[in-house]
Design a protein around this motif. Structure first.
Motif, mmCIF file in Angstrom:
data_model
loop_
_atom_site.group_PDB
_atom_site.id
_atom_site.type_symbol
_atom_site.label_atom_id
_atom_site.label_comp_id
_atom_site.label_asym_id
_atom_site.label_seq_id
_atom_site.Cartn_x
_atom_site.Cartn_y
_atom_site.Cartn_z
ATOM 1 N N CYS A 247 14.309 4.506 4.541
ATOM 2 C CA CYS A 247 13.961 4.453 5.954
ATOM 3 C C CYS A 247 15.170 3.952 6.730
ATOM 4 C CB CYS A 247 12.777 3.500 6.087
ATOM 5 S SG CYS A 247 12.062 3.452 7.690
ATOM 6 N N LYS A 248 15.579 4.687 7.742
ATOM 7 C CA LYS A 248 16.753 4.285 8.533
ATOM 8 C C LYS A 248 16.370 3.150 9.484
ATOM 9 C CE LYS A 248 20.223 7.054 7.364
ATOM 10 N NZ LYS A 248 21.351 6.430 6.659
ATOM 11 N N ILE A 249 15.993 2.035 8.876
ATOM 12 C CA ILE A 249 15.624 0.867 9.679
ATOM 13 C C ILE A 249 16.882 0.326 10.359
ATOM 14 C CG2 ILE A 249 14.761 -1.510 9.580
ATOM 15 C CD1 ILE A 249 13.187 -0.704 7.078
ATOM 16 N N VAL A 250 16.754 -0.014 11.636
ATOM 17 C CA VAL A 250 17.835 -0.714 12.326
ATOM 18 C C VAL A 250 17.379 -2.160 12.499
ATOM 19 C CG1 VAL A 250 19.153 -0.936 14.467
ATOM 20 C CG2 VAL A 250 18.735 1.331 13.483
ATOM 21 N N THR A 251 18.167 -3.080 11.975
ATOM 22 C CA THR A 251 17.859 -4.500 12.061
ATOM 23 C C THR A 251 18.708 -5.105 13.169
ATOM 24 O OG1 THR A 251 17.404 -4.580 9.690
ATOM 25 C CG2 THR A 251 17.815 -6.686 10.787
ATOM 26 N N GLU A 252 18.054 -5.755 14.103
ATOM 27 C CA GLU A 252 18.758 -6.358 15.234
ATOM 28 C C GLU A 252 18.579 -7.866 15.162
ATOM 29 O OE1 GLU A 252 19.076 -5.694 20.056
ATOM 30 O OE2 GLU A 252 17.496 -4.695 18.916
ATOM 31 N N VAL A 253 19.688 -8.586 15.132
ATOM 32 C CA VAL A 253 19.635 -10.035 15.014
ATOM 33 C C VAL A 253 20.244 -10.664 16.264
ATOM 34 C CG1 VAL A 253 20.295 -12.041 13.627
ATOM 35 C CG2 VAL A 253 19.915 -9.826 12.511
ATOM 36 N N VAL A 254 19.424 -11.481 16.933
ATOM 37 C CA VAL A 254 19.914 -12.263 18.069
ATOM 38 C C VAL A 254 19.942 -13.705 17.593
ATOM 39 C CG1 VAL A 254 19.490 -12.989 20.449
ATOM 40 C CG2 VAL A 254 18.927 -10.652 19.737
ATOM 41 N N GLN A 255 21.087 -14.345 17.768
ATOM 42 C CA GLN A 255 21.255 -15.677 17.225
ATOM 43 C C GLN A 255 21.793 -16.620 18.273
ATOM 44 O OE1 GLN A 255 23.952 -15.753 13.954
ATOM 45 N NE2 GLN A 255 23.906 -17.970 13.792
ATOM 46 N N PRO B 29 0.833 -1.218 0.000
ATOM 47 C CA PRO B 29 0.000 0.000 0.000
ATOM 48 C C PRO B 29 0.862 1.260 0.000
ATOM 49 C CG PRO B 29 -0.622 -1.478 1.800
ATOM 50 C CD PRO B 29 0.623 -2.035 1.185
ATOM 51 N N SER B 30 0.355 2.333 -0.644
ATOM 52 C CA SER B 30 1.196 3.514 -0.864
ATOM 53 C C SER B 30 1.679 4.167 0.434
ATOM 54 C CB SER B 30 0.469 4.538 -1.734
ATOM 55 O OG SER B 30 -0.787 4.826 -1.171
ATOM 56 N N ASP B 31 0.863 4.117 1.501
ATOM 57 C CA ASP B 31 1.331 4.707 2.765
ATOM 58 C C ASP B 31 2.538 3.945 3.301
ATOM 59 O OD1 ASP B 31 -0.452 2.532 3.211
ATOM 60 O OD2 ASP B 31 -0.713 3.136 5.300
ATOM 61 N N LYS B 32 2.534 2.622 3.125
ATOM 62 C CA LYS B 32 3.664 1.800 3.559
ATOM 63 C C LYS B 32 4.881 2.037 2.665
ATOM 64 C CE LYS B 32 2.022 -1.597 6.625
ATOM 65 N NZ LYS B 32 0.707 -1.130 6.944
ATOM 66 N N VAL B 33 4.626 2.302 1.377
ATOM 67 C CA VAL B 33 5.716 2.559 0.430
ATOM 68 C C VAL B 33 6.514 3.779 0.874
ATOM 69 C CG1 VAL B 33 6.275 3.306 -1.925
ATOM 70 C CG2 VAL B 33 4.596 1.492 -1.554
ATOM 71 N N GLU B 34 5.807 4.869 1.189
ATOM 72 C CA GLU B 34 6.489 6.097 1.609
ATOM 73 C C GLU B 34 7.224 5.895 2.929
ATOM 74 O OE1 GLU B 34 7.231 8.740 -0.062
ATOM 75 O OE2 GLU B 34 6.151 7.829 -1.731
ATOM 76 N N MET B 35 6.589 5.143 3.826
ATOM 77 C CA MET B 35 7.179 4.897 5.141
ATOM 78 C C MET B 35 8.503 4.145 5.017
ATOM 79 S SD MET B 35 4.930 3.532 8.307
ATOM 80 C CE MET B 35 5.076 1.792 7.970
ATOM 81 N N GLY B 36 8.579 3.260 4.043
ATOM 82 C CA GLY B 36 9.765 2.420 3.917
ATOM 83 C C GLY B 36 10.857 3.001 3.057
ATOM 84 N N ARG B 37 10.559 4.089 2.362
ATOM 85 C CA ARG B 37 11.542 4.647 1.434
ATOM 86 C C ARG B 37 12.684 5.315 2.191
ATOM 87 N NH1 ARG B 37 10.338 5.881 -3.543
ATOM 88 N NH2 ARG B 37 8.160 6.283 -3.065
#
Length: 132
Positions: free
Chosen positions: A39-47, A29-37
């Motif tokens: 986007c300084k997402i921080v990905t945290e992986v616990v393994q 959806p277009s609102d999600k598209v803009e939100m993700g563009r």
């Protein structure tokens, strides 16, 4: 072998390729598209061995967490917030998962987390740099 499994850490979005073509292809959806563009997402992986907790922290406090064990079916959530079941596999040191309308791979290359999603021939690549 530990060398092929060093995913643990925190990674900050650095850049991506083909974002628009990909999100159109998967019908985001277009609102999600803009939100993700950009986007300084921080990905945290616990393994812990084959057990992973994979959390994405979005600006503004929203998070998405997927918990899975390599080789076992798990409940997952897509970029767009859809729930589904998937079995994450390990192939050549990459984590591979088939989402409902795209295939997602993640690998560590140097100090970067490289994620590639493919849908009907459109390849979306996201690179994040290790920050912790």
């Amino acid at each position: 072998p530990k060398g092929t499994m060093a995913f643990a850490g925190k990674y900050e979005f650095e850049g991506d390729e083909n974002y628009d073509a990909f999100v159109q292809k998967i019908g985001l959806p277009s609102d999600k598209v803009e939100m993700g563009r950009n986007c300084k997402i921080v990905t945290e992986v616990v393994q812990n061995g084959n057990d992973f907790t994979w959390t994405q922290h979005f600006p503004g406090g929203r998070t998405t967490t997927n918990t899975f064990t390599v080789g076992k079916e798990a409940d997952m959530e897509t970029m767009g917030g859809k729930k589904f079941k998937a079995t994450v596999k390990m192939e050549d040191g990459k984590l591979v998962a088939d989402f409902p309308n795209y295939r997602h791979t993640a690998e560590i290359s140097g100090d970067k987390l490289v994620e590639i999603s493919t849908s009907s021939g459109v390849v979306y690549k996201r690179t994040s740099k290790k920050i912790a």
